[in-house]
Design a protein around this motif. Structure first.
Motif, PDB file in Angstrom:
ATOM      1  N   LEU A 166      -6.754  -0.986  -7.920  1.00 59.95           N
ATOM      2  CA  LEU A 166      -6.569   0.415  -7.583  1.00 59.95           C
ATOM      3  C   LEU A 166      -7.671   1.175  -8.300  1.00 59.95           C
ATOM      4  O   LEU A 166      -7.796   1.095  -9.529  1.00 59.95           O
ATOM      5  CB  LEU A 166      -5.188   0.907  -8.018  1.00 59.95           C
ATOM      6  N   LEU A 186       0.939   3.517  -3.112  1.00 56.03           N
ATOM      7  CA  LEU A 186      -0.109   4.495  -3.429  1.00 56.03           C
ATOM      8  C   LEU A 186       0.415   5.924  -3.370  1.00 56.03           C
ATOM      9  O   LEU A 186      -0.107   6.806  -4.041  1.00 56.03           O
ATOM     10  CB  LEU A 186      -1.293   4.350  -2.467  1.00 56.03           C
ATOM     11  N   PRO A 204       0.797  -1.225   0.000  1.00 52.75           N
ATOM     12  CA  PRO A 204       0.000   0.000   0.000  1.00 52.75           C
ATOM     13  C   PRO A 204       0.835   1.282   0.000  1.00 52.75           C
ATOM     14  O   PRO A 204       0.339   2.335  -0.398  1.00 52.75           O
ATOM     15  CB  PRO A 204      -0.837  -0.104   1.277  1.00 52.75           C
ATOM     16  N   TYR A 248      -7.090   1.929  -2.830  1.00 49.10           N
ATOM     17  CA  TYR A 248      -6.755   0.508  -2.883  1.00 49.10           C
ATOM     18  C   TYR A 248      -7.938  -0.320  -2.397  1.00 49.10           C
ATOM     19  O   TYR A 248      -8.342  -0.221  -1.241  1.00 49.10           O
ATOM     20  CB  TYR A 248      -5.515   0.255  -2.027  1.00 49.10           C
TER      21      TYR A 248
END
Length: 59
Positions: A32, A11, A8, A25
Protein backbone atom coordinates in the motif's frame (compact mmCIF):
# COMPACT_ATOMS: atom_id res chain seq x y z
CA UNK A 1 -10.11 -14.80 -3.37
CA UNK A 2 -7.86 -16.87 -1.14
CA UNK A 3 -7.30 -16.10 2.53
CA UNK A 4 -3.86 -14.68 1.80
CA UNK A 5 -4.98 -12.15 -0.82
CA UNK A 6 -5.50 -8.50 0.10
CA UNK A 7 -9.09 -7.31 -0.26
CA UNK A 8 -8.96 -3.97 -2.16
CA UNK A 9 -12.21 -2.94 -0.42
CA UNK A 10 -10.07 -2.41 2.70
CA UNK A 11 -8.61 0.70 1.01
CA UNK A 12 -11.85 2.50 1.85
CA UNK A 13 -11.02 2.16 5.56
CA UNK A 14 -7.21 2.48 5.52
CA UNK A 15 -5.20 5.69 5.47
CA UNK A 16 -1.52 6.49 5.81
CA UNK A 17 -0.60 6.48 9.52
CA UNK A 18 1.81 9.38 8.98
CA UNK A 19 -0.11 11.78 6.72
CA UNK A 20 -3.69 10.49 7.08
CA UNK A 21 -3.99 10.58 3.27
CA UNK A 22 -5.33 7.88 0.96
CA UNK A 23 -3.27 4.90 -0.15
CA UNK A 24 -2.71 3.25 -3.53
CA UNK A 25 -2.67 -0.55 -3.84
CA UNK A 26 0.36 -1.83 -5.79
CA UNK A 27 -0.74 -5.31 -6.86
CA UNK A 28 2.65 -6.34 -8.28
CA UNK A 29 4.65 -5.46 -5.16
CA UNK A 30 1.84 -6.26 -2.69
CA UNK A 31 2.19 -2.91 -0.98
CA UNK A 32 0.00 0.00 0.00
CA UNK A 33 1.68 3.17 -1.23
CA UNK A 34 1.41 6.56 0.42
CA UNK A 35 2.59 9.06 -2.18
CA UNK A 36 2.22 11.91 0.32
CA UNK A 37 4.59 10.25 2.81
CA UNK A 38 6.77 8.60 0.15
CA UNK A 39 6.30 5.24 1.91
CA UNK A 40 5.15 1.77 0.87
CA UNK A 41 3.55 -0.46 3.49
CA UNK A 42 3.92 -4.23 2.96
CA UNK A 43 1.04 -6.66 2.74
CA UNK A 44 1.89 -9.98 4.38
CA UNK A 45 -0.46 -12.92 4.17
CA UNK A 46 -3.20 -10.62 2.92
CA UNK A 47 -2.83 -8.30 5.92
CA UNK A 48 -1.47 -4.77 5.50
CA UNK A 49 1.31 -3.89 7.94
CA UNK A 50 0.60 -0.22 8.69
CA UNK A 51 3.63 0.45 10.88
CA UNK A 52 5.90 3.29 9.80
CA UNK A 53 8.94 1.30 10.99
CA UNK A 54 7.98 -1.55 8.62
CA UNK A 55 7.40 0.74 5.60
CA UNK A 56 9.79 1.00 2.69
CA UNK A 57 10.95 4.48 1.71
CA UNK A 58 10.29 5.26 -1.94
CA UNK A 59 13.00 6.73 -4.15
Amino acid sequence: MSETEFDPKMLEALICPQTHQTLHYDVDKQELVSKSANLAFPIRGGIPVMLIDEARHLD
